[in-house]
Scaffold this motif. Structure first.
Motif, PDB file in Angstrom:
ATOM      1  N   ILE A 120     -14.663 -19.469  25.574  1.00 61.77           N
ATOM      2  CA  ILE A 120     -14.305 -18.308  26.190  1.00 61.77           C
ATOM      3  C   ILE A 120     -12.767 -18.192  26.208  1.00 61.77           C
ATOM      4  CG2 ILE A 120     -14.100 -17.502  28.634  1.00 61.77           C
ATOM      5  CD1 ILE A 120     -16.812 -19.018  29.305  1.00 61.77           C
ATOM      6  N   LYS A 121     -12.045 -19.297  26.148  1.00 60.39           N
ATOM      7  CA  LYS A 121     -10.474 -19.057  25.994  1.00 60.39           C
ATOM      8  C   LYS A 121     -10.432 -18.552  24.482  1.00 60.39           C
ATOM      9  CE  LYS A 121      -8.155 -22.350  27.237  1.00 60.39           C
ATOM     10  NZ  LYS A 121      -7.442 -23.856  27.716  1.00 60.39           N
ATOM     11  N   LYS A 122     -11.023 -18.981  23.550  1.00 60.38           N
ATOM     12  CA  LYS A 122     -10.593 -18.377  22.265  1.00 60.38           C
ATOM     13  C   LYS A 122     -11.089 -16.750  22.111  1.00 60.38           C
ATOM     14  CE  LYS A 122     -11.489 -22.694  19.309  1.00 60.38           C
ATOM     15  NZ  LYS A 122     -12.422 -23.479  18.263  1.00 60.38           N
ATOM     16  N   ILE A 123     -12.218 -16.730  22.537  1.00 56.67           N
ATOM     17  CA  ILE A 123     -12.566 -15.058  22.614  1.00 56.67           C
ATOM     18  C   ILE A 123     -11.420 -14.281  23.317  1.00 56.67           C
ATOM     19  CG2 ILE A 123     -14.088 -13.316  23.616  1.00 56.67           C
ATOM     20  CD1 ILE A 123     -16.312 -15.368  23.243  1.00 56.67           C
ATOM     21  N   ARG A 124     -10.833 -14.831  24.343  1.00 57.55           N
ATOM     22  CA  ARG A 124      -9.825 -14.097  25.263  1.00 57.55           C
ATOM     23  C   ARG A 124      -8.590 -14.064  24.457  1.00 57.55           C
ATOM     24  NH1 ARG A 124      -8.620  -9.929  28.187  1.00 57.55           N
ATOM     25  NH2 ARG A 124      -6.769 -10.221  29.626  1.00 57.55           N
ATOM     26  N   ARG A 125      -8.203 -15.088  23.871  1.00 57.38           N
ATOM     27  CA  ARG A 125      -7.050 -15.096  23.058  1.00 57.38           C
ATOM     28  C   ARG A 125      -6.980 -14.046  21.777  1.00 57.38           C
ATOM     29  NH1 ARG A 125      -5.550 -17.199  18.276  1.00 57.38           N
ATOM     30  NH2 ARG A 125      -7.515 -18.411  18.171  1.00 57.38           N
ATOM     31  N   ILE A 126      -8.351 -14.133  21.126  1.00 55.50           N
ATOM     32  CA  ILE A 126      -8.443 -13.250  20.155  1.00 55.50           C
ATOM     33  C   ILE A 126      -8.295 -11.810  20.368  1.00 55.50           C
ATOM     34  CG2 ILE A 126     -10.149 -12.524  18.201  1.00 55.50           C
ATOM     35  CD1 ILE A 126     -10.616 -15.443  17.725  1.00 55.50           C
ATOM     36  N   GLN A 127      -8.963 -11.600  21.739  1.00 55.78           N
ATOM     37  CA  GLN A 127      -9.189 -10.243  22.386  1.00 55.78           C
ATOM     38  C   GLN A 127      -7.745  -9.661  22.464  1.00 55.78           C
ATOM     39  OE1 GLN A 127     -10.747  -9.662  25.999  1.00 55.78           O
ATOM     40  NE2 GLN A 127     -10.979  -7.606  25.969  1.00 55.78           N
ATOM     41  N   ILE A 128      -6.891 -10.539  23.145  1.00 50.23           N
ATOM     42  CA  ILE A 128      -5.453  -9.967  23.267  1.00 50.23           C
ATOM     43  C   ILE A 128      -4.639  -9.885  21.962  1.00 50.23           C
ATOM     44  CG2 ILE A 128      -3.152 -10.669  24.437  1.00 50.23           C
ATOM     45  CD1 ILE A 128      -5.123 -12.355  26.482  1.00 50.23           C
ATOM     46  N   HIS A 129      -4.803 -10.895  21.258  1.00 45.54           N
ATOM     47  CA  HIS A 129      -4.083 -10.812  19.873  1.00 45.54           C
ATOM     48  C   HIS A 129      -4.389  -9.616  19.021  1.00 45.54           C
ATOM     49  CE1 HIS A 129      -2.876 -12.443  15.705  1.00 45.54           C
ATOM     50  NE2 HIS A 129      -1.772 -12.069  16.435  1.00 45.54           N
ATOM     51  N   THR A 130      -5.498  -9.422  18.899  1.00 41.19           N
ATOM     52  CA  THR A 130      -6.205  -8.285  17.732  1.00 41.19           C
ATOM     53  C   THR A 130      -5.931  -6.987  18.656  1.00 41.19           C
ATOM     54  OG1 THR A 130      -8.091  -8.828  18.704  1.00 41.19           O
ATOM     55  CG2 THR A 130      -7.564  -9.746  16.685  1.00 41.19           C
ATOM     56  N   THR A 131      -6.059  -6.931  19.733  1.00 41.38           N
ATOM     57  CA  THR A 131      -6.170  -5.594  20.739  1.00 41.38           C
ATOM     58  C   THR A 131      -4.542  -5.071  20.375  1.00 41.38           C
ATOM     59  OG1 THR A 131      -7.649  -5.808  22.072  1.00 41.38           O
ATOM     60  CG2 THR A 131      -6.115  -4.297  22.833  1.00 41.38           C
ATOM     61  N   HIS A 132      -3.566  -6.096  20.443  1.00 39.63           N
ATOM     62  CA  HIS A 132      -2.243  -5.662  20.376  1.00 39.63           C
ATOM     63  C   HIS A 132      -1.939  -5.223  18.781  1.00 39.63           C
ATOM     64  CE1 HIS A 132       2.172  -5.975  20.000  1.00 39.63           C
ATOM     65  NE2 HIS A 132       2.055  -6.889  19.112  1.00 39.63           N
ATOM     66  N   VAL A 143      -3.927  -3.755  16.707  1.00 45.63           N
ATOM     67  CA  VAL A 143      -4.531  -2.468  16.669  1.00 45.63           C
ATOM     68  C   VAL A 143      -3.877  -1.311  17.272  1.00 45.63           C
ATOM     69  CG1 VAL A 143      -6.637  -0.865  17.196  1.00 45.63           C
ATOM     70  CG2 VAL A 143      -7.080  -3.210  16.290  1.00 45.63           C
ATOM     71  N   ASP A 144      -3.437  -1.581  18.622  1.00 41.73           N
ATOM     72  CA  ASP A 144      -2.574  -0.793  19.276  1.00 41.73           C
ATOM     73  C   ASP A 144      -1.308  -0.485  18.728  1.00 41.73           C
ATOM     74  OD1 ASP A 144      -4.608  -0.139  20.939  1.00 41.73           O
ATOM     75  OD2 ASP A 144      -4.158  -1.577  22.561  1.00 41.73           O
ATOM     76  N   GLU A 145      -0.453  -1.556  18.354  1.00 44.40           N
ATOM     77  CA  GLU A 145       0.749  -1.456  17.937  1.00 44.40           C
ATOM     78  C   GLU A 145       1.065  -1.217  16.263  1.00 44.40           C
ATOM     79  OE1 GLU A 145       3.348  -1.268  20.114  1.00 44.40           O
ATOM     80  OE2 GLU A 145       1.709  -1.383  21.831  1.00 44.40           O
ATOM     81  N   LEU A 146       0.366  -1.631  15.819  1.00 44.86           N
ATOM     82  CA  LEU A 146       0.622  -1.668  14.156  1.00 44.86           C
ATOM     83  C   LEU A 146      -0.374  -0.902  13.461  1.00 44.86           C
ATOM     84  CD1 LEU A 146       1.232  -5.586  13.616  1.00 44.86           C
ATOM     85  CD2 LEU A 146       2.890  -3.915  13.974  1.00 44.86           C
ATOM     86  N   LEU A 147      -1.721  -0.735  13.861  1.00 48.76           N
ATOM     87  CA  LEU A 147      -2.691   0.127  12.879  1.00 48.76           C
ATOM     88  C   LEU A 147      -2.940   1.295  13.598  1.00 48.76           C
ATOM     89  CD1 LEU A 147      -4.944  -2.937  12.074  1.00 48.76           C
ATOM     90  CD2 LEU A 147      -2.969  -2.261  10.534  1.00 48.76           C
ATOM     91  N   ALA A 148      -2.302   1.654  14.780  1.00 48.16           N
ATOM     92  CA  ALA A 148      -2.817   2.857  15.373  1.00 48.16           C
ATOM     93  C   ALA A 148      -2.635   4.026  14.385  1.00 48.16           C
ATOM     94  CB  ALA A 148      -1.613   3.163  16.463  1.00 48.16           C
ATOM     95  N   GLY A 149      -3.823   4.894  14.384  1.00 44.26           N
ATOM     96  CA  GLY A 149      -3.756   6.276  13.363  1.00 44.26           C
ATOM     97  C   GLY A 149      -4.178   5.901  11.914  1.00 44.26           C
ATOM     98  N   GLN A 150      -4.166   4.546  11.505  1.00 43.47           N
ATOM     99  CA  GLN A 150      -4.182   4.138  10.125  1.00 43.47           C
ATOM    100  C   GLN A 150      -5.780   4.339  10.024  1.00 43.47           C
ATOM    101  OE1 GLN A 150      -1.554   0.911   9.234  1.00 43.47           O
ATOM    102  NE2 GLN A 150      -1.024   2.135   7.510  1.00 43.47           N
ATOM    103  N   TRP A 151      -6.507   3.897  10.829  1.00 42.97           N
ATOM    104  CA  TRP A 151      -8.003   3.568  10.554  1.00 42.97           C
ATOM    105  C   TRP A 151      -8.781   5.194  10.461  1.00 42.97           C
ATOM    106  CZ3 TRP A 151     -11.587  -0.140  10.191  1.00 42.97           C
ATOM    107  CH2 TRP A 151     -12.838  -0.121  10.106  1.00 42.97           C
ATOM    108  N   ASP A 152      -8.150   6.031  11.369  1.00 38.92           N
ATOM    109  CA  ASP A 152      -8.663   7.300  11.271  1.00 38.92           C
ATOM    110  C   ASP A 152      -8.085   8.094   9.888  1.00 38.92           C
ATOM    111  OD1 ASP A 152      -9.963   7.066  13.754  1.00 38.92           O
ATOM    112  OD2 ASP A 152      -8.545   8.163  14.975  1.00 38.92           O
ATOM    113  N   SER A 153      -7.176   7.780   9.622  1.00 38.71           N
ATOM    114  CA  SER A 153      -6.688   8.261   8.305  1.00 38.71           C
ATOM    115  C   SER A 153      -7.253   7.702   7.084  1.00 38.71           C
ATOM    116  CB  SER A 153      -5.081   8.340   8.162  1.00 38.71           C
ATOM    117  OG  SER A 153      -4.166   8.683   9.040  1.00 38.71           O
ATOM    118  N   PHE A 211     -12.429  -3.851  16.664  1.00 36.01           N
ATOM    119  CA  PHE A 211     -11.570  -3.009  17.457  1.00 36.01           C
ATOM    120  C   PHE A 211     -11.005  -1.918  16.911  1.00 36.01           C
ATOM    121  CE2 PHE A 211     -11.215  -7.184  20.231  1.00 36.01           C
ATOM    122  CZ  PHE A 211     -11.684  -6.552  21.367  1.00 36.01           C
ATOM    123  N   SER A 212     -10.548  -1.782  15.639  1.00 37.04           N
ATOM    124  CA  SER A 212      -9.960  -0.772  14.999  1.00 37.04           C
ATOM    125  C   SER A 212     -11.107   0.514  15.081  1.00 37.04           C
ATOM    126  CB  SER A 212      -9.689  -0.949  13.565  1.00 37.04           C
ATOM    127  OG  SER A 212      -8.508  -1.834  13.807  1.00 37.04           O
TER     128      SER A 212
END
Length: 291
Positions: free
Chosen positions: A7-19, A21-31, A111-112
């Protein structure tokens, strides 16, 4: 009930990967990715310069004036992650194993996909298919995929890309964006990869450890193949032995990359202990430019 550590690993991965996607890969997936087809939307009067092939002859006949059909692209698509869970994924000479790198990378892609309103699924494989989760939407679904990745206890130890790709072609009837995430330490999968390439959008993601390409001078060592269990004693003092190992490793890498070029596949290369965000961004950028 899941162990607290998972559960802790899932939560850590969720926080890290969501960041990421939101901060670095925003918009690139759709493009980089668009839907695989078009849908009829409406008709409008013909204007000078319109393609005559889009004329709706039924409406034109009824009204006595030329009308053309308008279409819109289907944005929603299905994404499938084919993830290698063979014994060689436990290797890592840095602070991170291949399996750990693969889990974070897969979560980032998942998440992307849902951020782009796409469906995402998961196939875990070794020398057989270990788990299949059909594509769906939603953050809860992605958390389930991460759980499956972390909680998987594979039955097999070897690698069969052919079986994984054949399973993909049987289960996914519509064209799908497929990330094949593996170290590609396998042979004889060219036919299956070619067949999948003709039906789906295949993206190889090669996860490797840089230490696999070199043999250190550490004296007499006993080596064990993680997938077959075979052992061999090797004298690494011998420069000839070290050179033979490195030549074989590079030959396998070159044969794999040559296959990708023959099939016009654009691979993503990531390494344990190194940032995978930049390789992803470069890939998205290349794909967007081609479009």
């Amino acid at each position: 009930m899941l162990p607290r550590e998972i559960i802790k690993k899932i939560r850590r991965i969720q926080i890290h990967t969501t960041h990421i996607v939101d901060e670095l890969l925003a918009g690139q997936w759709d493009s980089a990715f668009r839907g695989s087809g078009v849908e009829f939307e409406e008709v409008r009067p013909y204007q000078f310069g319109d393609d005559v092939r889009t004329i709706d002859w039924n409406v034109t006949a009824r009204t006595g004036h030329p009308f053309v059909k308008l279409f819109r692209e289907e944005r929603e698509m299905a994404v499938m992650l084919l993830v290698d869970q063979s014994a060689s994924q436990g290797i890592g000479s840095h602070w991170q194993t291949k399996r750990e790198q693969v889990a974070e990378l897969s979560a980032t892609l998942a998440f992307s996909a849902i951020k782009g309103n796409d469906r995402v699924g998961l196939t875990l494989f070794t020398d057989g298919v270990e788990k299949f989760v059909p594509p769906r939407k939603g953050a809860r679904h992605v958390l389930r995929l991460i759980r499956e990745l972390l909680y998987c206890d594979p039955v097999g130890a070897g690698t069969s890309l052919s079986k994984a790709l054949d399973h993909l072609n049987r289960t996914m009837s519509r064209r799908t964006v497929v990330f094949v995430i593996s170290d590609f330490q396998d042979a004889g999968y060219e036919r299956a990869l070619k067949a999948a390439r003709g039906k789906h959008d295949i993206i190889p993601v090669v996860v490797a450890d840089r230490r696999e390409l070199t043999m250190p001078n550490v004296g007499l060592v006993r080596l064990r193949d993680a997938e077959t269990g075979q052992t061999v004693t090797l004298d690494t003092f011998s420069r000839a032995n070290r050179r033979a190992y490195e030549q074989q490793a590079r030959r396998c890498m070159e044969q794999r990359d040559a296959l990708f070029r023959r099939l016009s596949l654009d691979p993503i290369h990531v390494y344990t202990g190194e940032d995978f965000v930049e390789p992803l961004r470069r890939f998205f950028h290349r794909r967007e430019n081609r479009r």
